[in-house]
Design a protein around this motif. Structure first.
Motif, PDB file in Angstrom:
ATOM      1  N   ARG A 155      31.918  40.116 -16.097  1.00 46.98           N
ATOM      2  CA  ARG A 155      31.917  39.485 -17.409  1.00 46.98           C
ATOM      3  C   ARG A 155      33.297  39.621 -18.028  1.00 46.98           C
ATOM      4  O   ARG A 155      34.074  40.466 -17.633  1.00 46.98           O
ATOM      5  CB  ARG A 155      30.890  40.158 -18.314  1.00 46.98           C
ATOM      6  CG  ARG A 155      29.513  40.007 -17.776  1.00 46.98           C
ATOM      7  CD  ARG A 155      28.506  40.730 -18.612  1.00 46.98           C
ATOM      8  NE  ARG A 155      27.206  40.414 -18.049  1.00 46.98           N
ATOM      9  CZ  ARG A 155      26.186  41.207 -18.074  1.00 46.98           C
ATOM     10  NH1 ARG A 155      26.297  42.378 -18.636  1.00 46.98           N
ATOM     11  NH2 ARG A 155      25.046  40.846 -17.540  1.00 46.98           N
ATOM     12  N   SER A 157      31.961  35.224 -21.471  1.00 43.99           N
ATOM     13  CA  SER A 157      31.465  34.600 -20.253  1.00 43.99           C
ATOM     14  C   SER A 157      30.860  35.646 -19.328  1.00 43.99           C
ATOM     15  O   SER A 157      31.379  36.763 -19.216  1.00 43.99           O
ATOM     16  CB  SER A 157      32.608  33.877 -19.538  1.00 43.99           C
ATOM     17  OG  SER A 157      32.122  33.180 -18.420  1.00 43.99           O
ATOM     18  N   ASN A 167      25.885  33.291 -14.462  1.00 46.22           N
ATOM     19  CA  ASN A 167      24.550  32.736 -14.676  1.00 46.22           C
ATOM     20  C   ASN A 167      24.117  32.725 -16.141  1.00 46.22           C
ATOM     21  O   ASN A 167      22.929  32.753 -16.436  1.00 46.22           O
ATOM     22  CB  ASN A 167      23.510  33.486 -13.831  1.00 46.22           C
ATOM     23  CG  ASN A 167      23.869  33.471 -12.374  1.00 46.22           C
ATOM     24  OD1 ASN A 167      24.239  32.420 -11.825  1.00 46.22           O
ATOM     25  ND2 ASN A 167      23.809  34.613 -11.725  1.00 46.22           N
ATOM     26  N   GLU A 168      25.082  32.697 -17.037  1.00 45.27           N
ATOM     27  CA  GLU A 168      24.811  32.631 -18.472  1.00 45.27           C
ATOM     28  C   GLU A 168      25.702  31.545 -19.068  1.00 45.27           C
ATOM     29  O   GLU A 168      26.783  31.271 -18.557  1.00 45.27           O
ATOM     30  CB  GLU A 168      25.146  33.964 -19.160  1.00 45.27           C
ATOM     31  CG  GLU A 168      24.336  35.144 -18.676  1.00 45.27           C
ATOM     32  CD  GLU A 168      22.888  35.104 -19.124  1.00 45.27           C
ATOM     33  OE1 GLU A 168      22.587  34.420 -20.127  1.00 45.27           O
ATOM     34  OE2 GLU A 168      22.065  35.738 -18.463  1.00 45.27           O
ATOM     35  N   LEU A 210      27.383  27.129 -27.633  1.00 45.17           N
ATOM     36  CA  LEU A 210      26.851  27.526 -26.329  1.00 45.17           C
ATOM     37  C   LEU A 210      27.219  26.425 -25.349  1.00 45.17           C
ATOM     38  O   LEU A 210      26.879  25.268 -25.553  1.00 45.17           O
ATOM     39  CB  LEU A 210      25.334  27.692 -26.381  1.00 45.17           C
ATOM     40  CG  LEU A 210      24.814  28.723 -27.365  1.00 45.17           C
ATOM     41  CD1 LEU A 210      23.286  28.699 -27.392  1.00 45.17           C
ATOM     42  CD2 LEU A 210      25.316  30.095 -27.024  1.00 45.17           C
ATOM     43  N   PHE A 267      26.790  25.118 -21.630  1.00 46.89           N
ATOM     44  CA  PHE A 267      25.968  25.249 -20.426  1.00 46.89           C
ATOM     45  C   PHE A 267      26.549  24.510 -19.226  1.00 46.89           C
ATOM     46  O   PHE A 267      25.907  24.391 -18.200  1.00 46.89           O
ATOM     47  CB  PHE A 267      24.555  24.714 -20.703  1.00 46.89           C
ATOM     48  CG  PHE A 267      23.767  25.548 -21.669  1.00 46.89           C
ATOM     49  CD1 PHE A 267      22.898  26.526 -21.221  1.00 46.89           C
ATOM     50  CD2 PHE A 267      23.888  25.364 -23.034  1.00 46.89           C
ATOM     51  CE1 PHE A 267      22.170  27.287 -22.098  1.00 46.89           C
ATOM     52  CE2 PHE A 267      23.163  26.123 -23.931  1.00 46.89           C
ATOM     53  CZ  PHE A 267      22.301  27.090 -23.458  1.00 46.89           C
TER      54      PHE A 267
END
Length: 102
Positions: A51, A71, A74-75, A88, A90
């Motif tokens: 991260r 960051s 998978n988020e 956010l 995606f």
């Protein structure tokens, strides 16, 4: 209470994080004191080592306001702007970007 980016850097450095100037983009290699940003990574080998947190001074393609970018694998990417707006993103998960205002 609002924090100065240097306060956040000091807090994370005390926790063993590595702090460097941004590596890519308009502010790559420019220190905070010279108008650049920060890239902050947790200690290698910790559960959060993939991260990162970045501080961007703004005035780029994400807008005029300075922001923090968070960051993790998978988020969604999270951007928190100095004007209180947050986003956010995606895209890296194959989904449309959502902008959420507070």
């Amino acid at each position: 209470m609002e924090k100065n980016p240097k306060d956040i850097v000091d807090l994370l450095k005390n926790q063993g994080w590595t702090v460097t100037p941004l590596k890519d983009g308009r502010y790559a290699g420019i220190s905070f004191d010279e108008g650049g940003g920060y890239s902050m990574n947790p200690p290698v080998g910790t559960s959060g080592s993939s991260r990162y947190v970045q501080y961007h001074p703004g005035k780029g393609h994400h807008g005029e306001f300075p922001y923090y970018k968070v960051s993790a694998p998978n988020e969604p990417v999270v951007r928190i702007y100095s004007n209180g707006r947050y986003e956010l993103d995606f895209k890296k998960l194959g989904v449309k970007t959502y902008h959420i205002e507070r």
